[in-house]
Design an enzyme around this catalytic site. Structure first.
Site, PDB file in Angstrom:
ATOM      1  N   ARG A  40      -3.659   6.514   1.204  1.00 11.43           N
ATOM      2  CA  ARG A  40      -3.333   6.776  -0.182  1.00 11.43           C
ATOM      3  C   ARG A  40      -4.419   7.652  -0.806  1.00 11.43           C
ATOM      4  NH1 ARG A  40      -0.982   2.693  -3.585  1.00 11.43           N
ATOM      5  NH2 ARG A  40      -1.151   3.164  -5.797  1.00 11.43           N
ATOM      6  N   PHE A  46      -0.931  -6.593   3.291  1.00 11.86           N
ATOM      7  CA  PHE A  46       0.084  -7.657   3.407  1.00 11.86           C
ATOM      8  C   PHE A  46       0.844  -7.559   4.731  1.00 11.86           C
ATOM      9  CE2 PHE A  46       0.002  -6.595  -1.283  1.00 11.86           C
ATOM     10  CZ  PHE A  46      -0.976  -7.516  -1.576  1.00 11.86           C
ATOM     11  N   GLU A  99       6.917 -10.717   3.873  1.00  9.34           N
ATOM     12  CA  GLU A  99       6.412  -9.891   4.971  1.00  9.34           C
ATOM     13  C   GLU A  99       6.755 -10.450   6.347  1.00  9.34           C
ATOM     14  OE1 GLU A  99       4.588 -10.801   2.302  1.00  9.34           O
ATOM     15  OE2 GLU A  99       4.747  -8.856   1.314  1.00  9.34           O
ATOM     16  N   SER A 123       5.512   1.863  -3.951  1.00  2.67           N
ATOM     17  CA  SER A 123       4.167   2.028  -3.415  1.00  2.67           C
ATOM     18  C   SER A 123       4.175   2.752  -2.082  1.00  2.67           C
ATOM     19  CB  SER A 123       3.459   0.674  -3.298  1.00  2.67           C
ATOM     20  OG  SER A 123       4.214  -0.218  -2.513  1.00  2.67           O
ATOM     21  N   ARG A 140       0.829   9.819   1.826  1.00  2.00           N
ATOM     22  CA  ARG A 140       2.137   9.179   1.662  1.00  2.00           C
ATOM     23  C   ARG A 140       3.231  10.212   1.412  1.00  2.00           C
ATOM     24  NH1 ARG A 140       1.235   5.025  -2.989  1.00  2.00           N
ATOM     25  NH2 ARG A 140       0.097   6.839  -3.751  1.00  2.00           N
TER      26      ARG A 140
END
Lengths: 319, 299
Positions: free
Chosen positions: A172, A88, A63, A42, A15
């Site tokens: 991540r 999501f 979303e 996030s 990230r």
């Protein structure tokens, strides 16, 4: 000479490469905007928001709207990079991804953050192991699963420069660098990251370095394992897969995704149609129990030893 | 029955001169709406499929937008600064294609391919195949978020281009619309206009019997929109309202256009059976007769 394993290299959260590269791209091209579902933290986009306050569109926790809005932004000439937790983004907005992005052929870049089992103990609601299988079923969608920060940055640069829909997983779970700094991403091309002749390991994302570490172990036992990095799951490099099926005793696929319909499924579909060969598919066959991301990867055979085991079995017993 | 090029005889209407009077504009819209209905009736009857009830509910809105409101023409269909119209109720594609043909975006004879194998004119519109279509719609609840995204792009560009989206009222049962309305309000998208085709009928029953939307004006206002109600078959009202947006600086506009499915055909109007029924030979003739009498938006 001291032999150092890839397993001993420093690890990086992809990230960081994502946000750094997105900021560089946005600096160079005013059309680029971020689109998020409250996922600023996030997605590590706080610095991006600070640098480009008007160009980080936050639609809130919504979303379906997020992906539809991205499609409309693309209609207006923008290049939206949608950044949201992959579970999501792909699960909740799947029909928008199909109709508004892929079928409409809009220039939307979907970036699935923290995919696979990165959320560990938060459980299967937050795991995104289905994303690749879902999106593979959608025509006109390109799917990229980078293995390290260098490939993450390279894939983003490619996506910004090429027109049309794409889904990029942004890991991540920290990974060592697999590629040289001058690596350039090419869509639909496998990279032979280690040559070998007995068996082929095909992998991508957070599991690629584990496949390389498995090949190191196998080499010590006299088994020569080819390791193919397959960052593009769709369109798949079928030539590289067929060559592996032809030239080695079989293929082990290893990915941080469900064991049906993802990279393993794509490889198996190719092999059975073009050059039938043994394929052993490693992934998640069920909703994972409670555990950290690392624990879960090991539990389902996605550790260096687990991948080596599958390769040994394939070489010695043909299954 | 087979749809052939003989069934595509609609006159193509140009754009009016810039300084035409309101009366001239209304007459132009009324003529367009009449011709579009006649052509759409032929389309559905001869193709043996379509959504004529919703088509006829929306045609006055479409004719007003393309005839006198939208800054878009066949010559500017790819101009980045064009106004955008997004048809969210994609199942009335037949009405959209016929409208696009009436204003020269699509060759009239192409309508003969409607729903045929390999035709660009699918049962739901495709932006990659038909000039003038802005989004591939069909699944409900998609157009409004896309419109919000476009309106945001215009705002980022500091452009005055406008975005209009037509949604069905039943479609508002999809939650994605309300997500998008919150974002439109948050971003103060006052160049965005949502038009609701408020015919009060969905596929198999009234909206009230199914999942009542009322009080719709209050709901939209609570979501931060400037709300206006119009007779969705009155060209003058539609023209005045759709040309005048925004009504409140900083607020997106929500136009509730009260309509009747199947309008103005006597046996179709406000009859739930005509959601996607196809008129038989006798019904077709009667509808043609009624439309021939229909003048200036009145029977």
């Amino acid at each position: 000479m001291v032999h150092t394993s890839i397993a001993d290299q420093p690890r990086y959260d992809c990230r960081d490469a994502y946000v750094e590269t997105l900021a560089e791209l946005a600096e160079a091209d005013h059309r680029i905007v971020g689109v998020v579902n409250d996922s600023v933290g996030s997605s590590k986009l706080n610095s991006f928001r600070k640098a480009f306050p008007d160009r980080l569109i936050n639609v809130g926790i919504a979303e379906q709207d997020m992906v539809g809005v991205a499609s409309g932004l693309a209609n207006g000439g923008r290049i939206p990079f949608v950044s949201a937790a992959s579970c999501f983004l792909t699960g909740r907005a799947l029909e928008q991804i199909k109709a508004d992005v892929a079928y409409s052929n809009t220039n939307v870049k979907l970036c699935g953050m923290s995919p696979g089992v990165a959320y560990g103990e938060l459980g299967p609601t937050h795991h995104s192991v289905e994303d690749i299988a879902w999106l593979r079923a959608i025509a006109n969608m390109r799917i990229i699963v980078p293995a390290d920060p260098i490939e993450t940055a390279a894939a983003l640069r490619w996506a910004a420069a090429s027109d049309g829909p794409v889904f990029i997983r942004v890991s991540r779970m920290s990974v060592p660098k697999v590629y040289a700094e001058d690596y350039e991403f090419e869509l639909g091309k496998a990279i032979t990251v280690r040559d070998g002749s007995d068996v082929t390991l095909i992998s991508n994302g957070t599991v690629l370095w584990r496949a390389l570490a498995a090949a190191e172990r196998l080499a010590e036992e006299g088994i020569s394992a080819r390791v193919l990095s397959m960052p593009t799951v769709k369109p798949l490099d079928t030539d590289a897969v067929v060559a592996a099926a032809r030239e080695t005793a079989g293929i082990v696929t290893a990915e941080e995704a469900v064991s049906g319909g993802g990279l393993g499924g794509a490889v198996a579909e190719t092999v059975v149609q073009h050059h039938p060969a043994r394929v052993s598919i490693l992934g998640f066959p069920e909703f994972a129990p409670t555990g950290s991301a690392g624990y879960l990867l090991n539990r389902y055979g996605l550790s260096p030893e687990g991948i080596a085991d599958a390769a040994r079995k394939l070489v010695t017993t043909g299954t | 029955m087979t749809l052939t090029v003989e069934h595509t005889t609609m006159p193509v209407l140009g754009r009016l001169p810039v300084h035409s009077s309101r009366a001239e504009q209304i007459a132009h819209i009324a003529e367009a709406a009449k011709q579009i209905r006649i052509q759409d009736l032929k389309l559905v009857h001869h193709a043996g499929a379509g959504h004529i009830g919703g088509d006829f509910s929306a045609i006055d809105i479409l004719a007003t937008l393309y005839g006198a409101v939208l800054d878009i023409s066949p010559a500017t269909v790819n101009d980045p600064e064009r106004d955008r119209f997004i048809l969210s109720k994609g199942h009335v594609a037949g009405a959209l294609y016929t409208t696009l043909a009436a204003f020269g975006f699509l060759p009239v004879e192409d309508l003969a391919t409607f729903l045929k194998p390999l035709s660009a004119l699918n049962g739901h519109p495709n932006r990659n195949k038909v000039a003038g279509v802005e989004a591939n719609t069909g699944p409900l609840g998609h157009g409004l978020p896309v419109a919000v995204g476009h309106a945001l792009s215009a705002k980022l560009d500091v452009s005055l281009r406008r975005t209009y989206v037509l949604v069905g009222d039943g479609e508002l049962q999809e939650g994605s619309n309300w997500e998008a309305m919150m974002a439109a309000s948050q971003y103060q998208l006052d160049r965005l206009t949502v038009i609701v085709d408020r015919n009060r009928l969905q596929q198999g029953a009234t909206t009230k019997e199914t999942n009542d939307l009322d009080p719709l004006p209050e709901k939209a206002a609570a979501f931060g929109f400037a709300v206006v109600e119009v007779n969705g078959h009155d060209h003058g009202e539609l023209l005045d309202v759709l040309s005048a947006v925004p009504f409140r600086p900083g607020k997106p506009t929500f136009v509730i256009a009260h309509t009747h499915k199947g309008h103005p055909i006597s046996f179709m109007s406000n009859n739930v059976a005509w959601h996607h029924r196809v008129p038989d030979a006798a019904e077709y003739q009667q509808a043609l007769t009624e439309l021939a009498r229909y003048d200036r938006g009145r029977l």
